[in-house]
Design a protein around this motif. Sequence first.
Motif, PDB file in Angstrom:
ATOM      1  N   ILE A 329      73.179 -53.173   1.866  1.00  0.00           N
ATOM      2  CA  ILE A 329      72.357 -53.775   2.918  1.00  0.00           C
ATOM      3  C   ILE A 329      72.633 -55.274   2.902  1.00  0.00           C
ATOM      4  O   ILE A 329      72.419 -55.942   1.880  1.00  0.00           O
ATOM      5  CB  ILE A 329      70.868 -53.498   2.697  1.00  0.00           C
ATOM      6  N   ALA A 330      73.113 -55.807   3.972  1.00  0.00           N
ATOM      7  CA  ALA A 330      73.400 -57.235   4.079  1.00  0.00           C
ATOM      8  C   ALA A 330      72.178 -57.946   4.636  1.00  0.00           C
ATOM      9  O   ALA A 330      71.595 -57.521   5.639  1.00  0.00           O
ATOM     10  CB  ALA A 330      74.603 -57.470   4.977  1.00  0.00           C
ATOM     11  N   ILE A 331      71.759 -59.013   3.949  1.00  0.00           N
ATOM     12  CA  ILE A 331      70.610 -59.792   4.396  1.00  0.00           C
ATOM     13  C   ILE A 331      71.120 -61.028   5.116  1.00  0.00           C
ATOM     14  O   ILE A 331      71.928 -61.797   4.565  1.00  0.00           O
ATOM     15  CB  ILE A 331      69.719 -60.194   3.205  1.00  0.00           C
ATOM     16  N   GLY A 348      68.270 -51.191  -3.763  1.00  0.00           N
ATOM     17  CA  GLY A 348      68.805 -52.058  -2.715  1.00  0.00           C
ATOM     18  C   GLY A 348      69.920 -51.419  -1.906  1.00  0.00           C
ATOM     19  O   GLY A 348      70.688 -52.122  -1.248  1.00  0.00           O
ATOM     20  N   LYS A 349      70.008 -50.109  -1.955  1.00  0.00           N
ATOM     21  CA  LYS A 349      71.061 -49.405  -1.223  1.00  0.00           C
ATOM     22  C   LYS A 349      70.437 -48.376  -0.296  1.00  0.00           C
ATOM     23  O   LYS A 349      69.287 -47.979  -0.454  1.00  0.00           O
ATOM     24  CB  LYS A 349      72.037 -48.744  -2.198  1.00  0.00           C
ATOM     25  N   PHE A 350      71.245 -47.935   0.666  1.00  0.00           N
ATOM     26  CA  PHE A 350      70.719 -47.075   1.725  1.00  0.00           C
ATOM     27  C   PHE A 350      71.667 -45.894   1.931  1.00  0.00           C
ATOM     28  O   PHE A 350      72.886 -46.063   1.932  1.00  0.00           O
ATOM     29  CB  PHE A 350      70.595 -47.873   3.028  1.00  0.00           C
ATOM     30  N   ASN A 351      71.056 -44.715   2.083  1.00  0.00           N
ATOM     31  CA  ASN A 351      71.835 -43.522   2.423  1.00  0.00           C
ATOM     32  C   ASN A 351      71.778 -43.310   3.931  1.00  0.00           C
ATOM     33  O   ASN A 351      70.684 -43.238   4.507  1.00  0.00           O
ATOM     34  CB  ASN A 351      71.299 -42.294   1.700  1.00  0.00           C
ATOM     35  N   SER A 359      86.828 -34.747  14.677  1.00  0.00           N
ATOM     36  CA  SER A 359      88.010 -35.602  14.701  1.00  0.00           C
ATOM     37  C   SER A 359      87.643 -37.071  14.551  1.00  0.00           C
ATOM     38  O   SER A 359      88.428 -37.868  14.033  1.00  0.00           O
ATOM     39  CB  SER A 359      88.790 -35.393  15.997  1.00  0.00           C
ATOM     40  N   VAL A 360      86.442 -37.450  14.985  1.00  0.00           N
ATOM     41  CA  VAL A 360      85.993 -38.836  14.867  1.00  0.00           C
ATOM     42  C   VAL A 360      85.496 -39.126  13.460  1.00  0.00           C
ATOM     43  O   VAL A 360      85.865 -40.120  12.822  1.00  0.00           O
ATOM     44  CB  VAL A 360      84.897 -39.146  15.904  1.00  0.00           C
ATOM     45  N   LEU A 361      84.656 -38.235  12.912  1.00  0.00           N
ATOM     46  CA  LEU A 361      84.068 -38.466  11.592  1.00  0.00           C
ATOM     47  C   LEU A 361      85.086 -38.343  10.475  1.00  0.00           C
ATOM     48  O   LEU A 361      84.955 -38.983   9.426  1.00  0.00           O
ATOM     49  CB  LEU A 361      82.905 -37.505  11.361  1.00  0.00           C
ATOM     50  N   SER A 362      86.098 -37.519  10.666  1.00  0.00           N
ATOM     51  CA  SER A 362      87.085 -37.356   9.602  1.00  0.00           C
ATOM     52  C   SER A 362      87.845 -38.648   9.340  1.00  0.00           C
ATOM     53  O   SER A 362      88.344 -38.874   8.235  1.00  0.00           O
ATOM     54  CB  SER A 362      88.064 -36.236   9.960  1.00  0.00           C
ATOM     55  N   ALA A 363      87.945 -39.494  10.355  1.00  0.00           N
ATOM     56  CA  ALA A 363      88.650 -40.767  10.193  1.00  0.00           C
ATOM     57  C   ALA A 363      87.704 -41.927   9.914  1.00  0.00           C
ATOM     58  O   ALA A 363      88.157 -43.063   9.735  1.00  0.00           O
ATOM     59  CB  ALA A 363      89.464 -41.073  11.452  1.00  0.00           C
ATOM     60  N   LEU A 364      86.408 -41.670   9.857  1.00  0.00           N
ATOM     61  CA  LEU A 364      85.424 -42.731   9.696  1.00  0.00           C
ATOM     62  C   LEU A 364      85.296 -43.132   8.227  1.00  0.00           C
ATOM     63  O   LEU A 364      85.093 -42.276   7.345  1.00  0.00           O
ATOM     64  CB  LEU A 364      84.062 -42.270  10.238  1.00  0.00           C
ATOM     65  N   LYS A 365      85.396 -44.425   7.921  1.00  0.00           N
ATOM     66  CA  LYS A 365      85.244 -44.962   6.576  1.00  0.00           C
ATOM     67  C   LYS A 365      83.945 -45.763   6.490  1.00  0.00           C
ATOM     68  O   LYS A 365      83.434 -46.260   7.494  1.00  0.00           O
ATOM     69  CB  LYS A 365      86.422 -45.864   6.216  1.00  0.00           C
ATOM     70  N   ALA A 366      83.452 -45.908   5.252  1.00  0.00           N
ATOM     71  CA  ALA A 366      82.205 -46.648   5.044  1.00  0.00           C
ATOM     72  C   ALA A 366      82.330 -48.094   5.494  1.00  0.00           C
ATOM     73  O   ALA A 366      81.364 -48.703   5.973  1.00  0.00           O
ATOM     74  CB  ALA A 366      81.813 -46.580   3.567  1.00  0.00           C
ATOM     75  N   GLU A 367      83.536 -48.650   5.372  1.00  0.00           N
ATOM     76  CA  GLU A 367      83.738 -50.046   5.750  1.00  0.00           C
ATOM     77  C   GLU A 367      83.541 -50.294   7.240  1.00  0.00           C
ATOM     78  O   GLU A 367      83.350 -51.445   7.672  1.00  0.00           O
ATOM     79  CB  GLU A 367      85.152 -50.491   5.362  1.00  0.00           C
ATOM     80  N   ALA A 368      83.594 -49.221   8.045  1.00  0.00           N
ATOM     81  CA  ALA A 368      83.418 -49.366   9.487  1.00  0.00           C
ATOM     82  C   ALA A 368      81.956 -49.399   9.892  1.00  0.00           C
ATOM     83  O   ALA A 368      81.635 -49.573  11.074  1.00  0.00           O
ATOM     84  CB  ALA A 368      84.129 -48.229  10.216  1.00  0.00           C
ATOM     85  N   ILE A 369      81.058 -49.218   8.921  1.00  0.00           N
ATOM     86  CA  ILE A 369      79.625 -49.195   9.199  1.00  0.00           C
ATOM     87  C   ILE A 369      78.990 -50.409   8.539  1.00  0.00           C
ATOM     88  O   ILE A 369      79.300 -50.747   7.393  1.00  0.00           O
ATOM     89  CB  ILE A 369      78.982 -47.898   8.676  1.00  0.00           C
ATOM     90  N   SER A 370      78.087 -51.076   9.256  1.00  0.00           N
ATOM     91  CA  SER A 370      77.357 -52.196   8.659  1.00  0.00           C
ATOM     92  C   SER A 370      75.858 -51.981   8.819  1.00  0.00           C
ATOM     93  O   SER A 370      75.397 -51.518   9.867  1.00  0.00           O
ATOM     94  CB  SER A 370      77.774 -53.511   9.314  1.00  0.00           C
ATOM     95  N   ILE A 371      75.135 -52.290   7.729  1.00  0.00           N
ATOM     96  CA  ILE A 371      73.663 -52.187   7.741  1.00  0.00           C
ATOM     97  C   ILE A 371      73.133 -53.587   7.452  1.00  0.00           C
ATOM     98  O   ILE A 371      73.421 -54.170   6.391  1.00  0.00           O
ATOM     99  CB  ILE A 371      73.166 -51.180   6.698  1.00  0.00           C
ATOM    100  N   GLU A 423      71.014 -66.288  -2.804  1.00  0.00           N
ATOM    101  CA  GLU A 423      72.162 -65.936  -1.966  1.00  0.00           C
ATOM    102  C   GLU A 423      71.668 -65.430  -0.628  1.00  0.00           C
ATOM    103  O   GLU A 423      70.610 -64.819  -0.536  1.00  0.00           O
ATOM    104  CB  GLU A 423      73.012 -64.872  -2.654  1.00  0.00           C
ATOM    105  N   GLU A 424      72.466 -65.656   0.379  1.00  0.00           N
ATOM    106  CA  GLU A 424      72.057 -65.286   1.739  1.00  0.00           C
ATOM    107  C   GLU A 424      72.163 -63.805   1.998  1.00  0.00           C
ATOM    108  O   GLU A 424      71.547 -63.286   2.883  1.00  0.00           O
ATOM    109  CB  GLU A 424      72.909 -66.045   2.770  1.00  0.00           C
ATOM    110  N   SER A 425      73.004 -63.094   1.243  1.00  0.00           N
ATOM    111  CA  SER A 425      73.126 -61.664   1.486  1.00  0.00           C
ATOM    112  C   SER A 425      73.437 -60.955   0.195  1.00  0.00           C
ATOM    113  O   SER A 425      74.021 -61.528  -0.726  1.00  0.00           O
ATOM    114  CB  SER A 425      74.224 -61.390   2.506  1.00  0.00           C
ATOM    115  N   GLU A 426      72.999 -59.731   0.114  1.00  0.00           N
ATOM    116  CA  GLU A 426      73.282 -58.897  -1.034  1.00  0.00           C
ATOM    117  C   GLU A 426      73.937 -57.632  -0.535  1.00  0.00           C
ATOM    118  O   GLU A 426      73.508 -57.046   0.452  1.00  0.00           O
ATOM    119  CB  GLU A 426      71.997 -58.552  -1.779  1.00  0.00           C
TER     120      GLU A 426
END
Length: 464
Positions: A329-331, A348-351, A359-371, A423-426
């Motif tokens: 989670i970025a603050i 401090g983490k989120f599921n 076909s879309v989800l198979s190529a989806l990586k965690a780095e493509a998602i921001s919280i 720090e501004e974000s964790e």
Amino acid sequence: MDKWLSHPTSLKIISIIVGLLLWAVVHIDPDTSPQTMTTNIDTKTIEASVITPDGLDTKKYVLTAMEPTVVRLDVQGRLTDLLKASSTDDYVVKVDLKGVKPGIQELPLTVDLPKGILLVKMSPRTVTVQIEEILTKPFELQVVTEGKPADGYVLGAASVVSPTDGVQVTLPKDDMSRVGLVTTEVDVEGADKTIVNKKAKVVVYDTDGIEMTNAIISPSTVHVEVKITPPFKKLPLQVRYTGTLPEGLSLVSVKPTIDQVTVYGDQKTLDGLQVYDGVVLDLSKVKQSGSIQAKTESIDGIKSIDPGEVTLEVVVAPNITKTFTDMPIAIEGLASGTTATVRTPADGKFNLTVSGAESVLSALKAEAISIIANVEGLAPGIHEVTLQVDVPSYVQTVLAEGQTLTVSIEIVAEEAAGGTDGEESEEVGGTPTEETPTPTPTPTPATTDGSGNGNSGGNATSGA
């Protein structure tokens, strides 16, 4: 007999006869010719009878010069016939050009006279002609505009509606090489709408810009159109969505067959536009993959759009879900001199569970998602903050039962925290779990551009 001669009456008669004879002898001139009998025959002169060329093969040759072009006729006939044939058109003078080859040559003249009239004299009796070979060639037609449209309007494209394959120009062989431009002119002075001219005259100019009046043009008029429009601008096309897909389906891609549209409006409005998003796809009407026609709707300040309709190639597939665990989670928005800590969840983490086509989800990586948790403007203390989740196009967030998109964050001033730097974000790394078929999400499709890509497709929020 003697008695008769001596009778007074007889003497008188004899005296009269003798007197008449004497008068005749004195007055008659022996040299005078006998009187001519009067007739009704007369003559007439036609000063300028036009010479008519006859018999020329006009598919191969053209008469470029003839000298003279008129002749003088002296004719004779009964006065009544001459009076009837009073027009010069009644006297036809011809030069026979049948079988004549190219070049300069002298040819005899013939004349057709009205009935009852004879030719006395024709001057001259011959004519000099110049014959040239002709050629016919196709030329591309250009539309030339003259003048300026009305204020606030611009000159658009000029086109030939018909014929679309150009025009045929026929000229003497020597003149054909001098053709510079085949054009039709359209006056647009003061125009405030598209001009349509179905009988625009075609003109041939030589290389010096002089009209070639001897050119034979087919067709001699054409149908042209010149667009006069408000100011316009080409903009990239972006598709918006309304409604939801039927349960169990998810978008794989939405691709318009064109990537730009032309919008018309006042210049100030156009200057402020960077993209056109007036094409709206109603997902509730999508039942399967295929082509869908969507209208280009007017938006604020736009008068019209070209084209008026866009074809969208839509691909859908069965919906599946995928869960990413331990997402960081970025603050953001933390004030200077403060620190922030995520208290709930404790680690401090989120599921995060998302849905979409396989076909879309198979190529989806965690780095493509921001919280993201935005704490801008929040004072030191503990706050419930709504998360902003950004996922790629055609991906939607799915909340598990009882799950909310909120976290508890504690903001502490640095002095209160013992002078340590905040720090501004964790962020805490996350690991995705295996795909699970959970067909219960409510998809919220992303807005896409002309290539089918977009942003903020899966943003979801809930009250703090």
